[in-house]
Design a protein around this motif. Structure first.
Motif, PDB file in Angstrom:
ATOM      1  N   ILE A 143      21.934  90.340 105.536  1.00  0.00           N
ATOM      2  CA  ILE A 143      20.937  91.409 105.583  1.00  0.00           C
ATOM      3  C   ILE A 143      19.888  91.050 106.628  1.00  0.00           C
ATOM      4  O   ILE A 143      19.183  90.046 106.495  1.00  0.00           O
ATOM      5  CB  ILE A 143      20.252  91.609 104.220  1.00  0.00           C
ATOM      6  CG1 ILE A 143      21.278  91.885 103.110  1.00  0.00           C
ATOM      7  CG2 ILE A 143      19.229  92.738 104.294  1.00  0.00           C
ATOM      8  CD1 ILE A 143      22.041  93.163 103.288  1.00  0.00           C
ATOM      9  N   LEU A 144      19.795  91.873 107.666  1.00  0.00           N
ATOM     10  CA  LEU A 144      18.807  91.618 108.713  1.00  0.00           C
ATOM     11  C   LEU A 144      17.446  92.194 108.339  1.00  0.00           C
ATOM     12  O   LEU A 144      16.409  91.586 108.625  1.00  0.00           O
ATOM     13  CB  LEU A 144      19.278  92.215 110.044  1.00  0.00           C
ATOM     14  CG  LEU A 144      20.621  91.718 110.575  1.00  0.00           C
ATOM     15  CD1 LEU A 144      20.925  92.362 111.928  1.00  0.00           C
ATOM     16  CD2 LEU A 144      20.627  90.191 110.715  1.00  0.00           C
ATOM     17  N   PHE A 145      17.455  93.381 107.721  1.00  0.00           N
ATOM     18  CA  PHE A 145      16.219  94.040 107.298  1.00  0.00           C
ATOM     19  C   PHE A 145      16.470  94.759 105.977  1.00  0.00           C
ATOM     20  O   PHE A 145      17.556  95.300 105.746  1.00  0.00           O
ATOM     21  CB  PHE A 145      15.735  95.066 108.329  1.00  0.00           C
ATOM     22  CG  PHE A 145      15.419  94.497 109.678  1.00  0.00           C
ATOM     23  CD1 PHE A 145      14.172  93.947 109.951  1.00  0.00           C
ATOM     24  CD2 PHE A 145      16.373  94.524 110.698  1.00  0.00           C
ATOM     25  CE1 PHE A 145      13.880  93.429 111.199  1.00  0.00           C
ATOM     26  CE2 PHE A 145      16.093  94.002 111.953  1.00  0.00           C
ATOM     27  CZ  PHE A 145      14.843  93.448 112.199  1.00  0.00           C
ATOM     28  N   ASN A 146      15.458  94.748 105.117  1.00  0.00           N
ATOM     29  CA  ASN A 146      15.458  95.560 103.898  1.00  0.00           C
ATOM     30  C   ASN A 146      14.062  96.151 103.794  1.00  0.00           C
ATOM     31  O   ASN A 146      13.097  95.429 103.594  1.00  0.00           O
ATOM     32  CB  ASN A 146      15.796  94.697 102.680  1.00  0.00           C
ATOM     33  CG  ASN A 146      15.787  95.473 101.376  1.00  0.00           C
ATOM     34  OD1 ASN A 146      15.433  94.941 100.340  1.00  0.00           O
ATOM     35  ND2 ASN A 146      16.185  96.736 101.406  1.00  0.00           N
ATOM     36  N   SER A 147      13.976  97.463 103.953  1.00  0.00           N
ATOM     37  CA  SER A 147      12.670  98.077 104.197  1.00  0.00           C
ATOM     38  C   SER A 147      12.479  99.382 103.421  1.00  0.00           C
ATOM     39  O   SER A 147      13.438 100.031 102.988  1.00  0.00           O
ATOM     40  CB  SER A 147      12.540  98.357 105.699  1.00  0.00           C
ATOM     41  OG  SER A 147      11.443  99.182 105.996  1.00  0.00           O
ATOM     42  N   LEU A 148      11.217  99.760 103.294  1.00  0.00           N
ATOM     43  CA  LEU A 148      10.874 101.110 102.864  1.00  0.00           C
ATOM     44  C   LEU A 148      11.348 102.092 103.935  1.00  0.00           C
ATOM     45  O   LEU A 148      11.398 101.756 105.123  1.00  0.00           O
ATOM     46  CB  LEU A 148       9.360 101.253 102.692  1.00  0.00           C
ATOM     47  CG  LEU A 148       8.681 100.418 101.606  1.00  0.00           C
ATOM     48  CD1 LEU A 148       7.159 100.482 101.777  1.00  0.00           C
ATOM     49  CD2 LEU A 148       9.078 100.908 100.219  1.00  0.00           C
TER      50      LEU A 148
END
Length: 253
Positions: A119-124
């Motif tokens: 996972i590179l990014f986990n964002s709103l």
């Protein structure tokens, strides 16, 4: 008369001896090999399922929100079908998923490196103002609807506009998101996509249909996924899920 019959029989035997059962059998076998059977197609379909399972089970969701495995499978199936159709480069390995079945207060966007199983990014991520309040409910492909659009997108080029650094998105699902460029549905940063906004409003702010991300993450996310990568916006809409050509298994394509 008998001599004539014997001569004709001999000629027939000689001319037909070249067409042996072995040659006919070889031709039949070659034709069968040239056409994949249903069992082969089913095996190919299973291979996508197997690949998706192998990748998903090795992804570490430590300190990030866990992506629903069924949503990941659908995203991966569409990603693979887009590659097979030549819509994505063969070397493409980044998959971005927005799960709009979740609350807007959750980190419901994932950027996944399929090669590294990471996972590179986990964002709103925001949905459109007319799509819903805290939860997304309504979707549209119509200009000025201010609603989000479901389906698969291919990321295009970047530009600086009214919302700052932005990423153009090409909608790949006819009737569901193929008006994205015309509607100026892009990924961009927004101040209303933040924890502070959640504390005051119990939800994040909403866009005019764009998948807006936190201002601080806009540039790194956009720079990672720009230039012919896959974005999937998911919602459990049965009509879309049954109609999207990218969610069909190989045996149905």
């Amino acid at each position: 008369m008998n001599k004539v019959l014997l001569t004709l029989t001999a000629v027939f035997f000689v001319t037909t001896s070249f067409y042996s059962p072995e040659v006919t059998t070889r031709k039949t076998e070659a034709n069968l090999k040239a056409r994949p059977s249903k069992s082969v197609l089913k095996a190919e379909s299973k291979s996508i399922t197997t690949s998706a399972e192998e990748i998903y089970t090795t992804i570490k969701f430590d300190n990030v929100n866990k992506l629903n495995p069924e949503v990941f499978y659908k995203a991966f199936l569409g990603f693979e079908n887009l590659k097979k159709a030549g819509k994505l480069p063969a070397a493409s390995h980044l998959l971005t998923v927005c799960d709009f079945s979740l609350s807007s207060t959750e980190n419901r966007l994932w950027v996944i490196d399929l090669n590294e199983h990471k996972i590179l990014f986990n964002s709103l991520v925001a949905h459109g103002k007319n799509t819903g309040e805290e939860f997304a409910q309504k979707f549209s492909n119509t200009e000025s609807s201010y609603q989000s659009s479901l389906g698969f997108y291919i990321t295009e080029s970047t530009y600086n506009g009214n919302n700052g650094y932005s990423l153009k998105l090409l909608g790949m699902d006819s009737g569901y998101n193929d008006a994205a460029l015309q509607r100026a549905i892009v990924m961009h940063g927004a101040d209303y996509v933040s924890e502070d906004f959640i504390k005051s409003q119990h939800r994040i702010g909403r866009s005019w249909g764009c998948p807006a991300v936190p201002r601080a993450l806009a540039e790194p996310i956009i720079n990672s996924i720009k230039g012919k990568n896959c974005l999937f916006i998911y919602y459990p809409d049965n009509q879309y899920l049954s109609n999207s050509e990218w969610l069909k298994s190989e045996e149905n394509i």
